[in-house]
Scaffold this active site. Structure first.
Site, PDB file in Angstrom:
ATOM      1  N   ASP A  37       0.738  -1.192  -0.059  1.00 27.91           N
ATOM      2  CA  ASP A  37       0.139   0.135  -0.051  1.00 27.91           C
ATOM      3  C   ASP A  37       0.632   1.315  -0.117  1.00 27.91           C
ATOM      4  O   ASP A  37       1.782   1.529   0.637  1.00 27.91           O
ATOM      5  CB  ASP A  37      -0.936  -0.029   1.302  1.00 27.91           C
ATOM      6  CG  ASP A  37      -2.092  -0.844   1.105  1.00 27.91           C
ATOM      7  OD1 ASP A  37      -2.707  -1.085  -0.324  1.00 27.91           O
ATOM      8  OD2 ASP A  37      -2.495  -1.481   1.969  1.00 27.91           O
ATOM      9  N   HIS A  78       0.127  -7.747  -1.582  1.00 25.34           N
ATOM     10  CA  HIS A  78      -1.083  -8.336  -1.460  1.00 25.34           C
ATOM     11  C   HIS A  78      -1.880  -7.692  -2.861  1.00 25.34           C
ATOM     12  O   HIS A  78      -1.475  -7.111  -3.753  1.00 25.34           O
ATOM     13  CB  HIS A  78      -2.062  -7.793  -0.471  1.00 25.34           C
ATOM     14  CG  HIS A  78      -2.025  -6.394  -0.415  1.00 25.34           C
ATOM     15  ND1 HIS A  78      -1.597  -5.513   0.125  1.00 25.34           N
ATOM     16  CD2 HIS A  78      -3.157  -5.357  -0.745  1.00 25.34           C
ATOM     17  CE1 HIS A  78      -1.792  -4.201   0.069  1.00 25.34           C
ATOM     18  NE2 HIS A  78      -3.014  -4.090  -0.492  1.00 25.34           N
TER      19      HIS A  78
HETATM   20  C1  SIN Z   1      -5.968  -2.934  -0.828  1.00 26.17           C
HETATM   21  O1  SIN Z   1      -5.614  -2.554   0.536  1.00 26.17           O
HETATM   22  O2  SIN Z   1      -5.135  -2.915  -1.732  1.00 26.17           O
HETATM   23  C2  SIN Z   1      -7.303  -3.708  -1.238  1.00 26.17           C
HETATM   24  C3  SIN Z   1      -7.372  -5.256  -0.594  1.00 26.17           C
HETATM   25  C4  SIN Z   1      -8.641  -5.768  -0.711  1.00 26.17           C
HETATM   26  O3  SIN Z   1      -9.561  -5.174  -0.811  1.00 26.17           O
HETATM   27  O4  SIN Z   1      -8.347  -7.016  -0.742  1.00 26.17           O
END
Ligand code: SIN
Length: 302
Positions: A126, A273
């Site tokens: 992030d 992520h």
């Molecule tokens: C994110 O923080 O990039 C989104 C993660 C999610 O919505 O699973």
């Protein structure tokens, strides 16, 4: 000819800290999702944590990188208060730079049938374009799609770095890369208006996690625009190699699925992520609190 099997070498937090799962938790129930990445934490109510539980959650966070708390019924203030146990709250640049309205400490991720894009649908850490990128993100999924979709995938960037060959690790140690917020905005077809700017920062490619001391591979496809001091051809080739490496092996990944009222927190300093948008035409609604890091990433001295 016999096949020679190479034993996977996991970094194991034991190299610099306590062994991966050696801590005996007494106040929380920690169930690993995979041996090296992610754990479900049971037996806690995030709205009324004891000091002992908070201390153990911090230990589990460093060991597992991604923690999942299910069946949590918390208010927005309780969500923020939980985040403040880890540091002050981070303000997303869409509030500070683009004039986004709403509560700046609460980043809403609302994907519906009408959405043209879904937030975070690519591997990233992030807001890595910030000079001081956030320490942790705490995503509270309030409405999960009824078809079982909307998971978040995570990658352990200690393990991803550790799995690179020694010559490639040595090449990466002295390098740094630019993380440009405009690259991420391009993913959403978002054009800056005249007078608007968005953060851009240079970070080491191999960072040192300030608490565990481990080396982390710190480039991501959403924000990292180029390696400093290289031609575009060289930079693209190396970055694409590293992204392919990150994506190819589930050994350093885990996947979190959601029911309503699941809170997942992750360490942006050592985990990437990817939000999976596989639930159209259903909707998913989440609110994210992000924790500020005290300082920007340092290079790992090999
Ligand atoms: C994110 O923080 O990039 C989104 C993660 C999610 O919505 O699973």
């Amino acid at each position: 000819m016999a096949t020679v099997l190479q034993k996977p070498q996991a970094v194991g937090l034991g190299k610099l800290g306590s062994p991966p799962h050696a801590h005996k938790f007494e106040h929380i129930d920690v169930r690993p999702i995979t041996p090296h990445t992610g754990a479900e934490v049971r037996g806690v109510s995030l709205g009324s944590l004891t000091p002992e539980q908070i201390e153990e959650i911090k230990i589990a966070f460093h060991q597992h990188l991604v923690l999942v708390f299910r069946d949590q019924d918390i208010t927005q203030e309780q969500h923020k208060d939980f985040g403040r146990n880890f540091g002050s709250l981070h303000i997303h640049p869409s509030f500070s730079h683009l004039g986004k309205k709403g509560d700046p400490e609460l980043f809403v991720i609302d994907t519906t049938q009408e959405s043209r894009f879904s937030n975070g649908e690519a591997w990233h850490s992030d807001v890595s374009c910030d000079p001081v990128p956030p320490l942790a993100s705490l995503l509270y999924v309030k409405d999960a799609p009824p078809n079982g979709g909307g998971d978040t995938c995570f990658a352990n960037m200690y393990e991803a770095f550790h799995a690179l060959s020694e010559p490639l690790q040595q090449m990466l140690y002295p390098l740094s890369a630019v993380h440009d917020g405009r690259k991420d905005l391009d993913n959403y077809n978002f054009q800056l208006k005249p007078g608007q700017s968005y953060p851009r920062a240079e970070h080491p490619i191999v960072t040192k996690h300030p608490e565990t001391g481990h080396a982390v591979l710190y480039v991501n496809g959403s924000f990292t625009s180029h390696i400093v001091g290289m031609s575009r051809t060289e930079s693209d080739a190396i970055l694409n190699l590293l992204y392919q490496h990150l994506e190819q092996n589930p050994r350093w990944q885990c996947r979190v699925s959601y029911e309503p009222n699941t809170l997942t927190m992750w360490d942006n300093r050592c985990a990437q992520h990817h939000a999976v948008w596989d639930y159209y035409p259903h909707s998913r609604y989440a609110e994210r609190v992000t924790v500020q890091c005290p300082a920007g990433p340092d290079a790992f001295a090999s």
